[in-house]
Design a protein around this motif. Structure first.
Motif, short mmCIF file in Angstrom:
data_model
loop_
_atom_site.label_atom_id
_atom_site.label_comp_id
_atom_site.label_asym_id
_atom_site.label_seq_id
_atom_site.Cartn_x
_atom_site.Cartn_y
_atom_site.Cartn_z
N GLN A 1 -6.21 34.56 57.03
CA GLN A 1 -6.95 35.52 56.21
C GLN A 1 -7.87 34.78 55.23
OE1 GLN A 1 -4.63 38.13 53.73
NE2 GLN A 1 -6.34 39.53 53.42
N ALA A 2 -7.35 33.66 54.68
CA ALA A 2 -8.15 32.94 53.68
C ALA A 2 -9.40 32.32 54.30
CB ALA A 2 -7.31 31.86 53.01
N THR A 3 -9.37 32.03 55.59
CA THR A 3 -10.56 31.45 56.22
C THR A 3 -11.70 32.47 56.28
OG1 THR A 3 -9.73 32.03 58.40
CG2 THR A 3 -9.29 29.78 57.65
N GLU A 4 -11.34 33.76 56.24
CA GLU A 4 -12.39 34.81 56.25
C GLU A 4 -13.19 34.78 54.94
OE1 GLU A 4 -10.68 38.64 56.75
OE2 GLU A 4 -9.75 38.18 58.67
N TRP A 5 -12.60 34.24 53.88
CA TRP A 5 -13.22 34.34 52.56
C TRP A 5 -14.21 33.22 52.27
CZ3 TRP A 5 -7.68 34.43 50.10
CH2 TRP A 5 -7.02 35.60 50.50
N ILE A 6 -14.05 32.08 52.94
CA ILE A 6 -14.79 30.90 52.51
C ILE A 6 -16.31 31.09 52.59
CG2 ILE A 6 -14.64 29.68 54.75
CD1 ILE A 6 -14.40 28.04 51.26
N GLY A 7 -16.78 31.78 53.65
CA GLY A 7 -18.22 32.04 53.77
C GLY A 7 -18.74 32.80 52.56
#
Lengths: 43, 550
Positions: free
Chosen positions: B450-456
């Motif tokens: 889920q956290a990888t969705e936020w980095i952008g």
């Protein structure tokens, strides 16, 4: 203020653009609210 | 009759400018912290010298949300009061006294944060514990602002004595409403700081009642946002019409909106505590209903602004459903900057309605959506209006002119700000809906999917934040240019007159006892039972944590 003069004033000011604008804001609020509500329901 | 062309007298100008210096220096420092935060959060910067992300975050929040706003607002309001009802030597002395107390408090708090002794963020939620000087400094800022309140009350009182039977000038009425709101609201934060947090921080007591302190904070925290917003509304209602060559659509409507803000912006703090255990849901529901009452004066304001624009545009001969929009001075930064602020308030206010709705609050609570929300409200609507005010207020106080060059630069600044904020706040809103938390430093959360969705979106926030910082540099340059370098001259202090078509203002709108009475009654109704319940059923107090976030 007499009724006649009040009526005259209403005729003087054409506020159709204002009416459409505030209705537009109302619609924006309602649509945004339901989008997030749908997200709540979906989760 | 107020003479628009005459600036304030030199002594009053000096007082207002003292507040403005603090405000714009705060803008630069706070903005720099904001830029660094977005760079840290996107994983592009590691802070040197052991500086903590939360230290930056605390400086950013305190110096922008509390210092910049309070100094600008109190300074601006002194300018309005001096212009409309006058200021005596004694009143000016007390205003200066309040200013120095606020400044001393600000410096005390700032030093404590910079020494890393107060990583408690601007909400200073217990049981996060700061060094005592953090709270003492904040208490002094509040006490200094109260001196400002009572100076403004006295100014209007003296004017009313000299003008029996006359209605008070609209802007003076608005200032007094805002200061009443501020005074009543800050009683809550003063109570938690003085009764709970300072003794606890000094070690005089071992524990603190967390729920009581948070409840008192939010009793203050929500009206705080209206304390920021109402000076912007003052400019929208009573100054913008003059700038666009029109008149105030309705004096009564403007006063009614302000009275409604006074009554409904305080007994609503629970909508910030909807996920908080320990508060009876019935009282949360009641305060949510009261929160929705605040929408009414905001929609009254939207109507009033559109009506002012349409009537003015049509009086200039523009026809068609929206032809009047062409009649607005889009190339005048004194109008353009606040107008962009007003347009931003449409999504900003909508976000607020979503935040305050019980179910939707579960979706966005403690996510970065909320950060995106208040960067639209205070960080765009309010601040762009304050910038718009500065373009005429600063030169009129310093005896200089708003030049064409600065007008153009101000237009560019506004566009840069709106563009940068759209990227930053937009990505905050989306990331928040995807669950990204607020008040958090960079983390991959153990490689969570889920956290990888936020980095952008976090990178987008850094890009938006960098653009905003360019906007801050431009604005600080414009401020100092208008103070020291602009050509000498006389800049108009624009105050609009009420339209001759407007109905006369009813006297009851200035019945202070009635409005204060209803306000106090609503607060007692909304808070007494749940607050007693919170105290009666409190869990054991918490010890302090002063090393939990570094």
């Amino acid at each position: 203020m007499s009724k006649n003069s009040s009526k005259k004033k209403q005729e003087e000011h054409d506020l159709k653009g204002t009416l459409i604008s505030v209705l537009g804001i109302g619609a924006f609020i309602v649509i945004s609210w339901f989008i997030v509500f749908a997200l709540f329901v979906a989760r | 009759m107020i003479k628009n062309s005459v600036a304030l007298n030199k002594l009053d100008s000096k007082l207002v400018m003292a507040h403005m210096y603090v405000a714009f220096i705060s803008l630069f420092i706070g903005g720099l912290m904001g830029l660094l935060q977005t760079l840290v959060r996107s994983g592009t910067l590691v802070l040197p010298f052991g500086i903590s992300y939360y230290q930056l975050l605390t400086v950013h929040g305190v110096i922008l949300a509390l210092v910049l706003t309070t100094f600008f607002i109190i300074g601006f309001q002194f300018a309005l009061m001096s212009k409309t009802v006058g200021m005596s030597d004694k009143q000016r002395d007390s205003a200066w006294f309040g200013f120095w107390i606020m400044l001393f408090g600000t410096v005390t708090t700032a030093i404590t944060i910079l020494l890393g002794k107060a990583n408690v963020l601007y909400t200073f939620y217990a049981p996060l514990k700061a060094y005592p000087t953090f709270y003492i400094g904040l208490a002094l800022v509040v006490v200094g602002s109260w001196i400002g309140c009572f100076t403004n009350f006295r100014q209007l009182y003296v004017w009313k004595k000299k003008h029996p039977g006359e209605k008070s000038p609209l802007l003076a009425f608005m200032v007094v409403i805002n200061m009443l709101l501020w005074f009543i609201a800050t009683l809550g934060v003063a109570a938690t700081v003085i009764i709970q947090l300072i003794p606890w921080s000094l070690g005089m007591v071992d524990t603190v009642n967390v729920l009581v302190s948070r409840t008192l904070f939010w009793y203050f925290g929500h009206p705080l946002v209206y304390f920021w917003l109402l000076p912007a509304y003052m400019a929208w209602y009573a100054i913008i019409p003059k700038i666009i060559g029109g008149k105030i659509f309705s004096d009564s409507l403007a006063r009614l909106a302000f009275v409604l803000f006074l009554m409904f912006s305080i007994p609503v703090g629970f909508h910030h505590q909807l996920t908080e255990p320990g508060i009876d849901p019935v009282w949360k529901f009641i305060q949510v209903v009261l929160t929705f009452m605040v929408i009414i004066p905001s929609l009254l304001t939207a109507f009033s602004m559109f009506a002012t624009f349409e009537v003015t545009g049509r009086s200039k001969g523009y026809t068609g459903l929206f032809g009047w929009l062409k009649g607005l001075p889009w190339k005048d930064v004194r109008f353009f900057a606040p107008m962009v602020g007003m347009i931003t308030f449409i999504p900003a206010g909508t976000g607020g309605i979503i935040n305050a709705s019980n179910q939707m609050n579960q979706v966005v609570h403690n996510t970065i959506w909320v950060t995106g929300h208040f960067h639209l409200t205070v960080g765009t609507t309010v601040i762009l209006t304050f910038f718009g005010i500065s373009y005429w207020l600063i030169p009129s106080l310093t005896g200089r002119k708003l030049t064409k060059k600065i007008n153009t630069l101000g237009m560019i600044q506004t566009i840069v700000w709106a563009f940068g904020m759209s990227i930053m706040s937009g990505s905050m809103h989306i990331a928040g809906l995807l669950g990204a938390p607020r008040r958090s430093s960079y983390s991959t959360y153990g490689g969570s999917e889920q956290a990888t969705e936020w980095i952008g979106y976090q990178i987008a926030q850094a890009i938006g934040g960098s653009i905003l910082f360019i906007g801050i540099i431009l604005m600080v340059y414009i401020f100092f240019y208008m103070v020291f370098a602009a050509p000498k001259g006389q800049e108009e202090f624009p105050i609009a007159e009420v339209s001759e078509d407007a109905e006369p203002t009813p006297k009851f709108l200035e019945n202070w006892k009635l409005w204060i009475g209803i306000t106090v009654a609503l607060i007692l109704f909304a808070y007494t039972i749940p607050f007693l319940d919170i105290i009666h059923h409190s869990p054991p107090g918490s010890p302090g944590f002063d090393k939990i976030i570094r």
